[in-house]
Design a protein around this motif. Structure first.
Motif, PDB file in Angstrom:
ATOM      1  N   VAL A  20      -6.960   6.087  -0.484  1.00  0.00           N
ATOM      2  CA  VAL A  20      -7.139   4.832   0.237  1.00  0.00           C
ATOM      3  C   VAL A  20      -8.417   4.927   1.058  1.00  0.00           C
ATOM      4  O   VAL A  20      -8.471   5.623   2.074  1.00  0.00           O
ATOM      5  CB  VAL A  20      -5.931   4.541   1.154  1.00  0.00           C
ATOM      6  CG1 VAL A  20      -6.153   3.235   1.905  1.00  0.00           C
ATOM      7  CG2 VAL A  20      -4.651   4.481   0.337  1.00  0.00           C
TER       8      VAL A  20
ATOM      9  N   LEU B 163      -8.293  -5.431  -0.031  1.00  0.00           N
ATOM     10  CA  LEU B 163      -6.968  -5.894   0.336  1.00  0.00           C
ATOM     11  C   LEU B 163      -7.036  -6.924   1.462  1.00  0.00           C
ATOM     12  O   LEU B 163      -6.316  -7.937   1.440  1.00  0.00           O
ATOM     13  CB  LEU B 163      -6.099  -4.704   0.763  1.00  0.00           C
ATOM     14  CG  LEU B 163      -4.633  -5.020   1.099  1.00  0.00           C
ATOM     15  CD1 LEU B 163      -3.926  -5.587  -0.113  1.00  0.00           C
ATOM     16  CD2 LEU B 163      -3.924  -3.772   1.613  1.00  0.00           C
TER      17      LEU B 163
ATOM     18  N   THR C 209       0.830  -1.206   0.000  1.00  0.00           N
ATOM     19  CA  THR C 209       0.000   0.000   0.000  1.00  0.00           C
ATOM     20  C   THR C 209       0.866   1.258   0.000  1.00  0.00           C
ATOM     21  O   THR C 209       0.599   2.214  -0.738  1.00  0.00           O
ATOM     22  CB  THR C 209      -0.919   0.007   1.223  1.00  0.00           C
ATOM     23  OG1 THR C 209      -1.732  -1.182   1.202  1.00  0.00           O
ATOM     24  CG2 THR C 209      -1.824   1.223   1.212  1.00  0.00           C
ATOM     25  N   ARG C 210       1.903   1.253   0.806  1.00  0.00           N
ATOM     26  CA  ARG C 210       2.804   2.414   0.858  1.00  0.00           C
ATOM     27  C   ARG C 210       3.516   2.638  -0.468  1.00  0.00           C
ATOM     28  O   ARG C 210       3.675   3.780  -0.938  1.00  0.00           O
ATOM     29  CB  ARG C 210       3.830   2.225   1.968  1.00  0.00           C
ATOM     30  CG  ARG C 210       3.240   2.114   3.368  1.00  0.00           C
ATOM     31  CD  ARG C 210       2.564   3.384   3.789  1.00  0.00           C
ATOM     32  NE  ARG C 210       3.494   4.521   3.820  1.00  0.00           N
ATOM     33  CZ  ARG C 210       3.156   5.761   4.102  1.00  0.00           C
ATOM     34  NH1 ARG C 210       1.869   6.043   4.342  1.00  0.00           N
ATOM     35  NH2 ARG C 210       4.059   6.724   4.122  1.00  0.00           N
TER      36      ARG C 210
ATOM     37  N   TYR D  91     -11.005  -0.054  -0.521  1.00  0.00           N
ATOM     38  CA  TYR D  91      -9.662  -0.543  -0.810  1.00  0.00           C
ATOM     39  C   TYR D  91      -9.179  -1.480   0.292  1.00  0.00           C
ATOM     40  O   TYR D  91      -8.666  -2.574   0.027  1.00  0.00           O
ATOM     41  CB  TYR D  91      -8.694   0.633  -0.960  1.00  0.00           C
ATOM     42  CG  TYR D  91      -7.245   0.217  -1.074  1.00  0.00           C
ATOM     43  CD1 TYR D  91      -6.714  -0.202  -2.283  1.00  0.00           C
ATOM     44  CD2 TYR D  91      -6.411   0.226   0.048  1.00  0.00           C
ATOM     45  CE1 TYR D  91      -5.388  -0.598  -2.382  1.00  0.00           C
ATOM     46  CE2 TYR D  91      -5.085  -0.155  -0.034  1.00  0.00           C
ATOM     47  CZ  TYR D  91      -4.584  -0.567  -1.255  1.00  0.00           C
ATOM     48  OH  TYR D  91      -3.270  -0.963  -1.345  1.00  0.00           O
ATOM     49  N   PHE D  92      -9.354  -1.055   1.536  1.00  0.00           N
ATOM     50  CA  PHE D  92      -8.929  -1.882   2.658  1.00  0.00           C
ATOM     51  C   PHE D  92      -9.724  -3.182   2.723  1.00  0.00           C
ATOM     52  O   PHE D  92      -9.186  -4.235   3.076  1.00  0.00           O
ATOM     53  CB  PHE D  92      -9.078  -1.106   3.969  1.00  0.00           C
ATOM     54  CG  PHE D  92      -7.935  -0.183   4.256  1.00  0.00           C
ATOM     55  CD1 PHE D  92      -6.670  -0.686   4.544  1.00  0.00           C
ATOM     56  CD2 PHE D  92      -8.105   1.189   4.217  1.00  0.00           C
ATOM     57  CE1 PHE D  92      -5.608   0.160   4.810  1.00  0.00           C
ATOM     58  CE2 PHE D  92      -7.048   2.042   4.470  1.00  0.00           C
ATOM     59  CZ  PHE D  92      -5.800   1.527   4.783  1.00  0.00           C
TER      60      PHE D  92
END
Length: 337
Positions: free
Chosen positions: A171, A179, A158-159, A175-176
């Motif tokens: 984000v 993921l 992600t970073r 998205y989370f």
């Protein structure tokens, strides 16, 4: 002309469970006693825990008690909930390890037609407790490390995406969520593969007197070529036992949701506990027995059992079976590798 003998059976889940049933039926009172001593407390706590935890969590509900209308409702104490959870985990873990030590030992003895004694089985449960605990800590440490690595990998990805590839990426929750779903799927696939290879580790601890990482490696070697049997056993018993837990949770939630009258309908509550606990106890017994029998078949497939059986019959050993089911049993299997 002599009739040719039938070909040996191909090892599958049905063959393993049939052999397990033969041994259990041959020593029914013995395994009933072990089930009451070690498995029934586990199944009873699993059945009752959802009701107790939901009652504590929902104790601030206005319909929980008659006197609740006269007081200010406070949320449940987190320390109480946490203490109950820790106590439940410790209780189930301790009795689970004791049941593995005693039932695995008994199935192993019964497979060879040796006398199966309750005192020896109980002694085995305490003797193998610490080795089993060390193996459990080792396996859980590996699983936790995998989860930690996947979490760090997802965070790093992600970073990198935000800082190097798509700096303008927002984000958000979706998205989370996506993921997390990917990470969970990868984690489940890896852990399932590990437990397919580790299914015999607990038997190895009891029978071969090893602990830690050694039983995990030994189990992986024995399971080679028998992964389908291992996977089918894990899937079948996981679904069956999870169904019992799900039924207990749903019943508790529905009763509490209907006004918190779980304890007033005593008859229904007791019948549900008795039936669920009995079924769960039987499933756990056959799961442990099947795993031990699978260990013997895996040794036969790997060519390790023939020498042990020859040694067993070469000993000056007197067997006094009460019926034909208790005579020493010789494994003959067909392996399609």
């Amino acid at each position: 002309m002599a009739t040719p003998s039938p070909p040996p059976p191909t090892v599958n889940l049905w063959v393993v469970l049939t052999e397990s049933k033969r041994i259990i039926n041959a020593h029914s009172r013995h395994f009933l006693a072990l089930s009451v001593l070690f498995l029934l407390p586990i199944s009873f706590s699993i059945t009752v825990y959802p009701s107790i935890s939901l009652l504590i969590i929902n104790q601030s509900s206005p319909s929980h008690t008659t006197l609740s209308l006269l007081r200010i409702h406070q949320p449940p104490n987190p320390k109480t909930v946490l203490l109950l959870l820790i106590t439940y985990i410790i209780f189930v873990t301790v009795f689970n390890l004791l049941s593995i030590g005693s039932i695995t030992y008994s199935i192993f003895q019964g497979f060879y037609g040796r006398p199966v004694k309750l005192i020896s089985a109980v002694k085995s449960s305490f003797t193998s407790f610490l080795p089993l605990l060390a193996t459990l800590v080792s396996s859980n440490s590996i699983v936790f490390a995998i989860l930690l690595i996947l979490g760090l990998a997802a965070f790093s990805l992600t970073r990198v995406i935000i800082e190097l590839i798509v700096p303008s990426l927002e984000v958000d929750y979706d998205y989370f969520q996506a993921l997390s779903a990917v990470v969970i799927l990868i984690f489940v696939a890896i852990v399932t593969k590990l437990y397919v290879n580790w299914i015999l580790a607990w038997v190895v601890v009891v029978v071969e007197s090893s602990y830690g990482l050694t039983p995990l490696k030994r189990s992986r070697c024995l399971v080679k070529g028998m992964e389908s049997v291992s996977l089918s056993m894990i899937v079948v018993f996981s679904i069956a036992q999870s169904s019992m837990v799900w039924i207990s949770t749903v019943v508790a939630a529905s009763e509490i949701g209907n006004g918190g009258k779980l304890w007033t309908n005593v008859f229904f509550f007791v019948v549900q506990i008795v039936i669920t606990s009995a079924l769960l106890t039987g499933l756990m017994l056959y799961n442990l027995a099947g795993t031990t029998v699978m260990y013997m078949y895996c040794k036969a497939v790997q060519g390790e059992l023939a020498w042990e059986i020859a040694e067993e019959f070469a000993r000056e050993y007197v067997s006094l079976p009460f019926d034909d089911c208790k005579v020493p049993h010789v494994v003959s299997v067909a392996y399609n590798g």
